[in-house]
Write an enzyme that holds these catalytic residues in place. Sequence first.
Site, short mmCIF file in Angstrom:
data_model
loop_
_atom_site.label_atom_id
_atom_site.label_comp_id
_atom_site.label_asym_id
_atom_site.label_seq_id
_atom_site.Cartn_x
_atom_site.Cartn_y
_atom_site.Cartn_z
N GLU A 81 10.82 -13.17 -0.50
CA GLU A 81 11.56 -13.72 0.64
C GLU A 81 11.08 -15.11 1.04
O GLU A 81 11.86 -15.94 1.49
CB GLU A 81 11.49 -12.78 1.84
CG GLU A 81 12.40 -11.56 1.73
CD GLU A 81 11.80 -10.44 0.91
OE1 GLU A 81 10.62 -10.56 0.53
OE2 GLU A 81 12.50 -9.45 0.64
N HIS A 94 13.35 -1.01 9.15
CA HIS A 94 14.62 -1.38 8.53
C HIS A 94 15.78 -1.27 9.52
O HIS A 94 16.91 -1.03 9.10
CB HIS A 94 14.94 -0.48 7.33
CG HIS A 94 14.06 -0.67 6.13
ND1 HIS A 94 12.78 -0.22 6.06
CD2 HIS A 94 14.32 -1.26 4.93
CE1 HIS A 94 12.26 -0.51 4.87
NE2 HIS A 94 13.17 -1.13 4.16
C1 TPP Z 1 9.83 -7.31 1.59
C2 TPP Z 1 10.95 -6.45 1.17
N1 TPP Z 1 12.01 -7.01 0.59
C3 TPP Z 1 13.05 -6.24 0.20
C4 TPP Z 1 13.04 -4.89 0.40
C5 TPP Z 1 14.18 -4.02 -0.05
N2 TPP Z 1 13.73 -3.20 -1.19
C6 TPP Z 1 13.32 -1.94 -1.00
S1 TPP Z 1 12.74 -1.27 -2.40
C7 TPP Z 1 13.08 -2.65 -3.29
C8 TPP Z 1 12.77 -2.68 -4.74
C9 TPP Z 1 11.36 -2.41 -4.98
O1 TPP Z 1 11.06 -2.46 -6.34
P1 TPP Z 1 9.64 -2.08 -6.86
O2 TPP Z 1 8.61 -2.77 -6.02
O3 TPP Z 1 9.60 -2.32 -8.31
O4 TPP Z 1 9.50 -0.53 -6.53
P2 TPP Z 1 10.47 0.66 -7.00
O5 TPP Z 1 11.58 0.73 -6.01
O6 TPP Z 1 10.94 0.35 -8.38
O7 TPP Z 1 9.62 1.86 -6.94
C10 TPP Z 1 13.62 -3.64 -2.48
C11 TPP Z 1 14.03 -4.96 -2.94
C12 TPP Z 1 11.91 -4.35 1.04
N3 TPP Z 1 11.84 -3.04 1.33
N4 TPP Z 1 10.88 -5.13 1.41
#
Ligand code: TPP
Lengths: 328, 326
Positions: free
Chosen positions: A64, A133
């Site tokens: 971000e 959220h």
């Molecule tokens: C700072 C932030 N940006 C965006 C999000 C929205 N979001 C939730 S999970 C996710 C993907 C996360 O991917 P990863 O870290 O690889 O974990 P996974 O979901 O694959 O377990 C996103 C973009 C968030 N929760 N926090």
Amino acid sequence: MAEKLRNITFAQAIRTALRAEMKRDERVILFGEDVGYYGGVYGATVGLQKEFGEDRVRDTPISEMAIGGVAVGAALAGYRPVAEIMYCDFLAHASDAIVNNAAKWRYMSGGQFALPIVFRSPGGGGAGYAAQHSQSLEAWFAHIPGLKVVAPSLPRDARGLLKAAIRDDNPVVFLEHKAHYTFKGEVPVEEEVIPLGVAEVKRAGNDVTVVSWSKTLTFALEAAETLAAEGIDTEVIDPRTLQPLDIEAILASIGKTRHLVVAHEAVQFGGLGGEIVAQVAERALDSLKRPPVRVAAPFVPIPYSEPMELRVIPQVADIVAGVRRSLG
Amino acid sequence: MAAKDREQLLHFYEDMLRIRFFEEKVRDVLLPGKLFRGSSHLAIGQEAVAVGAIHALREDDLVVSTHRGHGHAMAKGLDPRSMFAEVMGRKTGCCRGKGGSMHLSDAGLGFVGENPVVGSNTPMAAGLALAAKLEGSDRLVAAFFGEGALNTGAFHEAANLAALWQLPVLFLCEDNLYAISVPLERSSALQDLERRAEAYGIQGQRVNGMRVMEVYEAVSRVAQETRERSVPSYLVFDTYRFEGHHTSDKQTYRTRDEALEEFRKRDPIHILEFEMIDDHTVPIPLTIEYRDRIRAEIDEAFEQALQEPWPEADEALAGAYAEGGE
Ligand SMILES: Cc1ncc(C[n+]2csc(CCOP(=O)(O)OP(=O)(O)O)c2C)c(N)n1
């Protein structure tokens, strides 16, 4: 002649505006997490990467700070970026770019630069997403000189205001409500641009003025129907843009109804209800017959469990009660 | 196989089944029955990482987790009843219904909590480790995160600081290939994720995250070093999530066949069962017995939680601040 209308969702309204502006001006570029191939977690950018290509519609990593900063850089160099931050809670991460850079670069440079950026971001609760959220953070950004803040409620406003925000030469924080993307409403077939800073009377009435925005506005309209059955004639005003705020429209309404209620989902303390009430008090205290009323969230984070979340987020019944209180 | 190893393997097996059955209940009963609100991020397919890693820790070590943390919570000792109660919003949940699925925590068990703000838990882990160091304790802190979190500034600031201050943090990255819809090759300039902390002097290692014993051994090894030398370590686990990112994920970024094929080949629970059966550690009927017993336990925890009370609406108004202070 009656306008020709069609019924679309809030998400479609956003998408329609983005598409039209990208067609109109090739300097409009889009980026954010999952906005490209996937079309956004709420479907607001579906099909745009396919239509405009991967140069203009980009998926970003979960970064971000970079999303915010890249938007600032691209804007300084003449592009018109629309950056999406997936949840407004994470505007906190991008806030250095938004608050310290985007909002101030023009001023600090003595007017040399323009920063035509839209930071789109969904906020709001009601769906069980809990404390990190679900926030409503419009007051954070409305407090920063140099930023504009828009919080549309109906699809028509979303479409028209987003177009204006993209054409504006200033950074605009454009707050959508995540529980509202599937909300349907009528929009004119002919696309329109709704100027920033102009309120709209969403329902005319004579007894009390309710000022509200975003999803809460739809609750205010429902509350007005309930109150109508009791013979209370409610005027509902949607400022649509919170910075700049169309206080004249609110004052005009109060001149008629002489009662004021402000209803919003954000916490009451330090919320924009306080600003509106203060401006009315400074300029038109005499026209108020009774003390103004704020209907807003108590000073706690958003809880997960349904009965508690419903207690915290203002509901239709809370607005009805607020109006009764304002009438004495 | 030595009796002790057999016992340990069965212990891992049991914990993995418990996580799997809990999440299957969420998927098959709670979500369709609208007993669950908001987003559910299932870690079906990632159980070997949670179980292998947390079993390699000491009981007083601390864990911080992510939005995909049901498994981490359970492996750290949270009981399924209080987790069910929490995700169903009941007063008796581990967070009194205030947190839900994305905010499970249990201070007493050293499960500092899930942090669904991607990347945010890594500097927290450094702070928790700083406290351990200041106290002169040799407790360490494990931070789980997805590969998507490697692209946050928070991770890089935390990794640098942990290396600079010599903090006992285990950075445990679960590479399940996707961050929501975005595949690794479209989000990271460097594909060798184990090298992403190299600039801070932290040598990462890649581990097969589908084999619980390999996870256990790798984490045991680095935990010992982290504990003895008070330095951060970093592991990247190859894994996969068999379900969508969350409840409403359309999964347009991968084919149905891809997920099914991965499941057929790489389900960590099947892998473990095959191995145990193949080398005659465990007879087939015993695996069936385990499955039946754990499933019954999960069913019972769910039924119990279902009977538990809702919070009063006004409980929402309490708890934002601590009472008192020094
Ligand atoms: C700072 C932030 N940006 C965006 C999000 C929205 N979001 C939730 S999970 C996710 C993907 C996360 O991917 P990863 O870290 O690889 O974990 P996974 O979901 O694959 O377990 C996103 C973009 C968030 N929760 N926090």
